[in-house]
Scaffold this motif. Structure first.
Motif, mmCIF file in Angstrom:
data_model
loop_
_atom_site.group_PDB
_atom_site.id
_atom_site.type_symbol
_atom_site.label_atom_id
_atom_site.label_comp_id
_atom_site.label_asym_id
_atom_site.label_seq_id
_atom_site.Cartn_x
_atom_site.Cartn_y
_atom_site.Cartn_z
ATOM 1 N N THR A 1 0.808 -1.226 0.000
ATOM 2 C CA THR A 1 0.000 0.000 0.000
ATOM 3 C C THR A 1 0.840 1.275 0.000
ATOM 4 O OG1 THR A 1 -0.092 0.141 2.419
ATOM 5 C CG2 THR A 1 -1.758 -1.235 1.323
ATOM 6 N N LYS A 2 2.111 1.148 0.376
ATOM 7 C CA LYS A 2 3.049 2.267 0.516
ATOM 8 C C LYS A 2 2.663 3.213 1.656
ATOM 9 C CE LYS A 2 4.443 2.014 -4.326
ATOM 10 N NZ LYS A 2 4.618 2.712 -5.613
ATOM 11 N N ALA A 3 1.840 2.730 2.562
ATOM 12 C CA ALA A 3 1.480 3.519 3.745
ATOM 13 C C ALA A 3 2.688 3.595 4.679
ATOM 14 C CB ALA A 3 0.302 2.879 4.464
ATOM 15 N N ILE A 4 2.925 4.792 5.237
ATOM 16 C CA ILE A 4 4.078 5.025 6.104
ATOM 17 C C ILE A 4 3.626 5.182 7.553
ATOM 18 C CG2 ILE A 4 6.028 6.542 6.592
ATOM 19 C CD1 ILE A 4 5.979 7.424 3.685
ATOM 20 N N THR A 5 4.288 4.468 8.456
ATOM 21 C CA THR A 5 4.013 4.557 9.886
ATOM 22 C C THR A 5 5.309 4.865 10.619
ATOM 23 O OG1 THR A 5 2.291 2.870 9.683
ATOM 24 C CG2 THR A 5 3.089 3.358 11.904
ATOM 25 N N THR A 6 5.278 5.839 11.516
ATOM 26 C CA THR A 6 6.476 6.173 12.296
ATOM 27 C C THR A 6 6.545 5.294 13.541
ATOM 28 O OG1 THR A 6 6.512 8.475 11.526
ATOM 29 C CG2 THR A 6 7.674 7.991 13.570
ATOM 30 N N LEU A 7 7.688 4.610 13.705
ATOM 31 C CA LEU A 7 7.888 3.762 14.882
ATOM 32 C C LEU A 7 8.532 4.546 16.017
ATOM 33 C CD1 LEU A 7 7.761 0.946 16.173
ATOM 34 C CD2 LEU A 7 10.003 0.461 15.148
ATOM 35 N N ALA A 8 9.544 5.346 15.697
ATOM 36 C CA ALA A 8 10.231 6.156 16.712
ATOM 37 C C ALA A 8 10.877 7.353 16.033
ATOM 38 C CB ALA A 8 11.290 5.330 17.435
ATOM 39 N N ASP A 9 11.045 8.438 16.810
ATOM 40 C CA ASP A 9 11.705 9.622 16.252
ATOM 41 C C ASP A 9 12.696 10.189 17.260
ATOM 42 O OD1 ASP A 9 10.053 10.807 18.109
ATOM 43 O OD2 ASP A 9 8.686 11.690 16.638
ATOM 44 N N GLY A 10 13.200 11.387 16.993
ATOM 45 C CA GLY A 10 14.154 12.015 17.902
ATOM 46 C C GLY A 10 15.548 11.418 17.825
ATOM 47 N N MET A 11 15.954 10.945 16.622
ATOM 48 C CA MET A 11 17.261 10.296 16.487
ATOM 49 C C MET A 11 18.176 11.029 15.509
ATOM 50 S SD MET A 11 16.141 6.276 16.714
ATOM 51 C CE MET A 11 14.735 6.461 15.594
ATOM 52 N N ALA A 12 17.944 12.315 15.327
ATOM 53 C CA ALA A 12 18.801 13.184 14.507
ATOM 54 C C ALA A 12 19.007 12.627 13.106
ATOM 55 C CB ALA A 12 20.127 13.434 15.230
ATOM 56 N N ALA A 13 20.260 12.536 12.647
ATOM 57 C CA ALA A 13 20.547 12.133 11.263
ATOM 58 C C ALA A 13 20.592 10.611 11.153
ATOM 59 C CB ALA A 13 21.863 12.743 10.804
ATOM 60 N N THR A 14 19.421 9.999 11.153
ATOM 61 C CA THR A 14 19.349 8.535 11.105
ATOM 62 C C THR A 14 20.108 8.006 9.892
ATOM 63 O OG1 THR A 14 17.211 8.760 9.997
ATOM 64 C CG2 THR A 14 17.170 8.302 12.346
ATOM 65 N N ASP A 15 20.884 6.949 10.133
ATOM 66 C CA ASP A 15 21.729 6.396 9.072
ATOM 67 C C ASP A 15 21.467 4.903 8.940
ATOM 68 O OD1 ASP A 15 23.772 5.773 7.270
ATOM 69 O OD2 ASP A 15 25.103 7.295 8.090
ATOM 70 N N GLY A 16 22.210 4.064 9.663
ATOM 71 C CA GLY A 16 22.040 2.622 9.526
ATOM 72 C C GLY A 16 20.884 2.070 10.337
ATOM 73 N N ILE A 17 20.241 1.018 9.796
ATOM 74 C CA ILE A 17 19.170 0.300 10.498
ATOM 75 C C ILE A 17 19.474 -1.186 10.379
ATOM 76 C CG2 ILE A 17 16.689 -0.142 10.664
ATOM 77 C CD1 ILE A 17 16.321 2.325 8.790
ATOM 78 N N VAL A 18 19.561 -1.876 11.524
ATOM 79 C CA VAL A 18 19.785 -3.322 11.499
ATOM 80 C C VAL A 18 18.862 -3.993 12.512
ATOM 81 C CG1 VAL A 18 22.144 -3.329 10.629
ATOM 82 C CG2 VAL A 18 21.746 -3.009 13.066
ATOM 83 N N PRO A 19 18.404 -5.211 12.225
ATOM 84 C CA PRO A 19 17.499 -5.891 13.146
ATOM 85 C C PRO A 19 18.226 -6.505 14.331
ATOM 86 C CG PRO A 19 17.933 -7.294 11.260
ATOM 87 C CD PRO A 19 18.641 -5.989 11.000
ATOM 88 N N GLU A 20 17.651 -6.341 15.516
ATOM 89 C CA GLU A 20 18.186 -6.999 16.715
ATOM 90 C C GLU A 20 17.430 -8.288 16.977
ATOM 91 O OE1 GLU A 20 18.140 -8.072 20.899
ATOM 92 O OE2 GLU A 20 16.627 -6.635 20.253
ATOM 93 N N GLY A 21 16.191 -8.360 16.434
ATOM 94 C CA GLY A 21 15.352 -9.539 16.613
ATOM 95 C C GLY A 21 14.048 -9.176 17.294
ATOM 96 N N LYS A 22 12.992 -9.987 17.047
ATOM 97 C CA LYS A 22 11.674 -9.813 17.660
ATOM 98 C C LYS A 22 11.092 -8.418 17.415
ATOM 99 C CE LYS A 22 12.626 -13.209 21.284
ATOM 100 N NZ LYS A 22 12.706 -13.478 22.740
#
Length: 287
Positions: free
Chosen positions: A204-225
């Motif tokens: 659907t291309k719908a966007i949901t914000t999970l968290a903010d307040g992290m300045a210049a977000t760069d890398g995203i990696v899964p920790e699990g669960k």
């Protein structure tokens, strides 16, 4: 009967007492430095684990948007030894990387390059559509679909079944940087302009914000669960829970040490951070 009544009463009192005891707070997560490479890397922007024994490192070695051919990819072992500094070279400010089967996909300012992991040779390229592009991060879904962010002109590209296209575009992306494909139906985006970790429904291309307040977000990696590690290029690392709460794990801003496009080696609980201008990788044990 009287004894039964007394026993039931005692049990109820015991359970009531237990219920009054506050739940033990979860142990705070922390990062403990495990190793650091030497400083022969050159502006390392991203690091990617090959799933076996190697970390690929994209070295800009110059200006972030320069078409100078001085960029290169290094190979580093899981204990921090640089095994092949110039595994492949002649690139233009390489940044994000993704791997699928025998191809390493890497951004090259205005194009995506597929490099054969056995030979180190470029096999194919795909050019960005439009002027002023700044291709940044790469992620590959389980089915081989490749997504690429364009941080400068608010676009996300998709390479699927050898078809290269603009998947999403517009100001609502808020300067997308980090990308992470979750399964085949969800795409996590780090919107650098607003410092947010956001989720996109691929259908659907719908966007949901999970968290903010992290300045210049760069890398995203899964920790699990459903949890993630997210880097702020300025020098912060956050742990974001599936419910959207976040915790700062690292802050090296005062030391002027950046934290660019990170990687997490789950089997070793090792978080690897490219320091950009400091020309090294620093690995932390997650405890």
């Amino acid at each position: 009967m009287k004894h039964t009544y007394l026993l039931v009463t005692a049990v109820l009192v015991t359970f009531s007492f237990i219920a009054l005891i506050p739940a033990k707070a979860p142990k705070p997560m922390k990062l403990v430095k495990a190793w650091e490479t030497d400083t022969t890397l050159r502006t390392p922007e991203s690091v990617l684990y090959d799933g076996k024994n190697t970390l690929y490192v994209a070295n800009i070695d110059g200006q972030a948007d320069a078409l100078d051919g001085s960029g290169f990819i290094s190979k580093v072992s899981l204990d921090g030894k640089i095994e092949n500094l110039h595994w492949t070279s002649g690139l233009n400010a390489p940044k994000g990387m993704g791997i699928y089967k025998k191809r390493l996909y890497v951004t090259d300012v205005y194009r995506l390059i597929a490099i054969n992991t056995e030979t180190g040779q470029a096999e194919k390229t795909w050019d960005a559509i439009g002027k002023g592009s700044f291709l940044n991060d790469v992620t590959v879904a389980k089915d081989g679909t490749v997504y690429v962010s364009d941080s400068r002109i608010d676009k996300i590209y998709r390479l699927k079944d050898d078809k290269w296209e603009v998947f999403m575009e517009g100001e609502q992306l808020n300067k997308p940087n980090g990308l992470l494909a979750v399964g085949t139906d969800k795409l996590m985006i780090g919107s650098g302009k607003i410092g947010a970790l956001r989720s996109v429904d691929v259908t659907t291309k719908a966007i949901t914000t999970l968290a903010d307040g992290m300045a210049a977000t760069d890398g995203i990696v899964p920790e699990g669960k459903g949890n993630y590690f997210v880097s702020d290029w300025n020098g912060q690392i956050f742990h974001v829970n599936a419910n959207g709460t976040k915790e700062q794990l690292l802050d090296t801003r005062s030391a002027k040490v950046n934290s660019a496009d990170i990687e997490y080696v789950a089997k070793k609980k090792l978080l690897v951070v490219p320091t950009f201008y400091k020309n090294s990788l620093v690995a932390y044990k997650v405890e």
